[in-house]
Design an enzyme around this catalytic site. Structure first.
Site, PDB file in Angstrom:
ATOM      1  N   LYS A   9       0.836  -1.215   0.000  1.00 41.10           N
ATOM      2  CA  LYS A   9       0.000   0.000   0.000  1.00 41.10           C
ATOM      3  C   LYS A   9       0.866   1.258   0.000  1.00 41.10           C
ATOM      4  CE  LYS A   9      -2.028  -1.069   3.858  1.00 41.10           C
ATOM      5  NZ  LYS A   9      -1.370  -2.357   4.161  1.00 41.10           N
ATOM      6  N   ARG A  88      -9.342   1.159   9.336  1.00 42.88           N
ATOM      7  CA  ARG A  88      -8.884  -0.212   9.526  1.00 42.88           C
ATOM      8  C   ARG A  88      -9.863  -1.041  10.339  1.00 42.88           C
ATOM      9  NH1 ARG A  88      -3.048   0.473   9.041  1.00 42.88           N
ATOM     10  NH2 ARG A  88      -2.007  -1.503   9.302  1.00 42.88           N
ATOM     11  N   ARG A 127      11.694  -6.095   4.043  1.00 43.64           N
ATOM     12  CA  ARG A 127      11.566  -4.630   3.947  1.00 43.64           C
ATOM     13  C   ARG A 127      12.650  -3.924   4.762  1.00 43.64           C
ATOM     14  NH1 ARG A 127       5.982  -1.929   5.091  1.00 43.64           N
ATOM     15  NH2 ARG A 127       6.074  -3.187   6.967  1.00 43.64           N
ATOM     16  N   ARG A 160      11.903  -2.398  10.479  1.00 46.71           N
ATOM     17  CA  ARG A 160      10.841  -1.916  11.370  1.00 46.71           C
ATOM     18  C   ARG A 160      10.621  -2.904  12.503  1.00 46.71           C
ATOM     19  NH1 ARG A 160       5.760   0.123   7.797  1.00 46.71           N
ATOM     20  NH2 ARG A 160       4.623  -1.157   9.298  1.00 46.71           N
ATOM     21  N   ARG A 171      -0.073  -8.934  13.341  1.00 40.09           N
ATOM     22  CA  ARG A 171      -0.633  -7.962  12.379  1.00 40.09           C
ATOM     23  C   ARG A 171      -1.554  -8.650  11.378  1.00 40.09           C
ATOM     24  NH1 ARG A 171       4.625  -5.536  10.125  1.00 40.09           N
ATOM     25  NH2 ARG A 171       3.332  -4.225   8.809  1.00 40.09           N
TER      26      ARG A 171
HETATM   27  P1  AP5 Z   1       4.936  -1.568   1.605  1.00 39.72           P
HETATM   28  O1  AP5 Z   1       4.598  -0.683   0.460  1.00 39.72           O
HETATM   29  O2  AP5 Z   1       5.733  -0.987   2.724  1.00 39.72           O
HETATM   30  O3  AP5 Z   1       3.621  -2.304   2.147  1.00 39.72           O
HETATM   31  P2  AP5 Z   1       2.416  -1.765   3.035  1.00 39.72           P
HETATM   32  O4  AP5 Z   1       1.175  -2.443   2.549  1.00 39.72           O
HETATM   33  O5  AP5 Z   1       2.408  -0.263   3.080  1.00 39.72           O
HETATM   34  O6  AP5 Z   1       2.840  -2.383   4.402  1.00 39.72           O
HETATM   35  P3  AP5 Z   1       2.800  -1.798   5.875  1.00 39.72           P
HETATM   36  O7  AP5 Z   1       3.475  -2.838   6.708  1.00 39.72           O
HETATM   37  O8  AP5 Z   1       3.367  -0.409   5.950  1.00 39.72           O
HETATM   38  O9  AP5 Z   1       1.311  -1.784   6.120  1.00 39.72           O
HETATM   39  P4  AP5 Z   1       0.682  -1.897   7.464  1.00 39.72           P
HETATM   40  O10 AP5 Z   1      -0.716  -1.709   7.039  1.00 39.72           O
HETATM   41  O11 AP5 Z   1       0.940  -3.075   8.293  1.00 39.72           O
HETATM   42  O12 AP5 Z   1       1.447  -0.793   8.292  1.00 39.72           O
HETATM   43  P5  AP5 Z   1       1.080   0.685   8.714  1.00 39.72           P
HETATM   44  O13 AP5 Z   1       2.303   1.461   8.635  1.00 39.72           O
HETATM   45  O14 AP5 Z   1      -0.146   1.165   8.022  1.00 39.72           O
HETATM   46  O15 AP5 Z   1       5.693  -2.868   0.990  1.00 39.72           O
HETATM   47  C1  AP5 Z   1       6.171  -3.905   1.841  1.00 39.72           C
HETATM   48  C2  AP5 Z   1       7.520  -4.432   1.292  1.00 39.72           C
HETATM   49  O16 AP5 Z   1       7.287  -5.046   0.014  1.00 39.72           O
HETATM   50  C3  AP5 Z   1       8.575  -3.343   1.039  1.00 39.72           C
HETATM   51  O17 AP5 Z   1       9.838  -3.848   1.333  1.00 39.72           O
HETATM   52  C4  AP5 Z   1       8.457  -3.031  -0.461  1.00 39.72           C
HETATM   53  O18 AP5 Z   1       9.667  -2.553  -1.024  1.00 39.72           O
HETATM   54  C5  AP5 Z   1       8.072  -4.402  -1.009  1.00 39.72           C
HETATM   55  N1  AP5 Z   1       7.223  -4.321  -2.203  1.00 39.72           N
HETATM   56  C6  AP5 Z   1       6.215  -3.432  -2.426  1.00 39.72           C
HETATM   57  N2  AP5 Z   1       5.650  -3.667  -3.616  1.00 39.72           N
HETATM   58  C7  AP5 Z   1       6.305  -4.741  -4.133  1.00 39.72           C
HETATM   59  C8  AP5 Z   1       6.183  -5.492  -5.340  1.00 39.72           C
HETATM   60  N3  AP5 Z   1       5.257  -5.171  -6.256  1.00 39.72           N
HETATM   61  N4  AP5 Z   1       7.009  -6.554  -5.547  1.00 39.72           N
HETATM   62  C9  AP5 Z   1       7.933  -6.880  -4.622  1.00 39.72           C
HETATM   63  N5  AP5 Z   1       8.124  -6.210  -3.474  1.00 39.72           N
HETATM   64  C10 AP5 Z   1       7.310  -5.154  -3.226  1.00 39.72           C
HETATM   65  O19 AP5 Z   1       0.640   0.453  10.244  1.00 39.72           O
HETATM   66  C11 AP5 Z   1       1.579   0.016  11.197  1.00 39.72           C
HETATM   67  C12 AP5 Z   1       0.892  -0.125  12.556  1.00 39.72           C
HETATM   68  O20 AP5 Z   1       0.342   1.151  12.956  1.00 39.72           O
HETATM   69  C13 AP5 Z   1      -0.303  -1.077  12.602  1.00 39.72           C
HETATM   70  O21 AP5 Z   1       0.104  -2.420  12.797  1.00 39.72           O
HETATM   71  C14 AP5 Z   1      -1.065  -0.512  13.815  1.00 39.72           C
HETATM   72  O22 AP5 Z   1      -0.443  -0.889  15.013  1.00 39.72           O
HETATM   73  C15 AP5 Z   1      -0.891   0.990  13.647  1.00 39.72           C
HETATM   74  N6  AP5 Z   1      -1.969   1.598  12.847  1.00 39.72           N
HETATM   75  C16 AP5 Z   1      -1.806   2.302  11.677  1.00 39.72           C
HETATM   76  N7  AP5 Z   1      -2.970   2.712  11.212  1.00 39.72           N
HETATM   77  C17 AP5 Z   1      -3.922   2.261  12.083  1.00 39.72           C
HETATM   78  C18 AP5 Z   1      -5.334   2.368  12.138  1.00 39.72           C
HETATM   79  N8  AP5 Z   1      -6.024   3.024  11.191  1.00 39.72           N
HETATM   80  N9  AP5 Z   1      -5.984   1.776  13.169  1.00 39.72           N
HETATM   81  C19 AP5 Z   1      -5.319   1.119  14.147  1.00 39.72           C
HETATM   82  N10 AP5 Z   1      -3.968   0.982  14.155  1.00 39.72           N
HETATM   83  C20 AP5 Z   1      -3.277   1.558  13.137  1.00 39.72           C
END
Ligand code: AP5
Length: 232
Positions: A9, A88, A127, A160, A171
């Site tokens: 994402k 979420r 990552r 991370r 997660r």
């Molecule tokens: P990346 O683009 O980083 O993936 P992502 O979907 O953004 O993953 P996140 O882990 O950031 O999502 P998340 O939803 O768990 O975390 P968030 O920060 O929102 O890609 C992942 C990897 O794959 C990278 O290495 C990239 O280079 C690689 N990649 C990408 N595309 C590729 C491709 N096509 N081919 C190969 N490789 C590829 O949230 C973190 C924490 O915050 C949550 O766990 C929670 O505790 C809290 N939080 C955040 N928002 C909320 C909410 N709304 N409600 C409650 N808690 C929340």
């Protein structure tokens, strides 16, 4: 943007933000940025939120909501806005609908990225993120030119805390339990756009952009048709 943790994402939001000049609001990034502040600058609610995040659990809705509301100016960005990682839970989605209604705004589409869990775990484990400019890399799929260093700012790359195996498991469970019901929720509103998240980031971006453009053209044509019918 919807999709399991690690589906890509953030990578896609960054590409869309560059193409559309839209504001990119990632609740995960907001929490991580708060985590880099000095201990005395963190509110008790924020300290509690960072604990949830480290363990891979969802932060309580009320804390998330306070942070989103503080940033609601984002919704007025001339290029539009991309919500990444929010909402979420169903409760967050309902609060967002109320906010949009009170601001007189509408969501154009909800992009749902789909990928098997085995690929997701491989993406998360490999990552690496730049500690300065936050650019995201992958050890094998998107490696930096110099091992451990950011291509853009020379910053150090780090793993991370929530990308460790025990947090990844928590997660993915939280996603299944609390976030995946949003797929049906937005489908019922006719907003869902499913995109397969396989292939290179550029390929996925093109697939996303093409679907969003097609949807926009259909919406414009529908509006024009309704206006014409009203005129007759
Ligand atoms: P990346 O683009 O980083 O993936 P992502 O979907 O953004 O993953 P996140 O882990 O950031 O999502 P998340 O939803 O768990 O975390 P968030 O920060 O929102 O890609 C992942 C990897 O794959 C990278 O290495 C990239 O280079 C690689 N990649 C990408 N595309 C590729 C491709 N096509 N081919 C190969 N490789 C590829 O949230 C973190 C924490 O915050 C949550 O766990 C929670 O505790 C809290 N939080 C955040 N928002 C909320 C909410 N709304 N409600 C409650 N808690 C929340």
């Amino acid at each position: 943007m919807l999709g399991a943790p690690g589906v890509g994402k953030g990578t896609q939001a960054d590409l869309l933000h560059r193409r559309l000049r839209a504001c990119h609001l990632s609740t995960g990034d907001v929490f991580r940025a708060a985590g880099t502040r000095a201990d005395c600058e963190q509110s008790p609610a924020m300290k509690e939120a960072l604990g949830y995040m480290r363990r891979g659990e969802l932060v309580p809705d009320s804390t998330v909501w306070d942070m989103v509301r503080e940033r609601k100016a984002c919704l007025r960005c001339a290029g539009g806005f991309i919500l990444d990682g929010f909402p979420r839970t169903l409760a967050q989605a309902k609060l967002l609908s109320e906010l949009m209604e009170s601001e007189g705004l509408a969501i154009s589409a909800v992009v749902n990225y789909e990928l098997p869990f085995s690929d997701i775990v491989a993406r998360l484990g490999g990552r690496r993120t730049c500690e300065q400019c936050k650019t995201v890399y992958h050890l094998t799929e998107r490696p930096p030119r110099v091992d451990g260093k950011c291509d853009h700012c020379d910053g150090k790359l780090f793993l991370r805390e929530d990308d460790r195996p025990d947090s990844i498991k928590v997660r993915l469970e939280a996603y299944e339990r609390s976030t995946s019901p949003l797929i049906e929720f937005y489908k019922d509103f006719g907003l869902l756009v499913n995109v397969e998240a396989k292939g290179s980031p550029d390929d996925i971006f093109e697939a996303t952009f093409t679907q969003l453009e097609a949807r926009r053209v259909r919406q414009v044509a529908q509006k024009a048709w309704v206006a014409l019918e009203d005129h007759r």
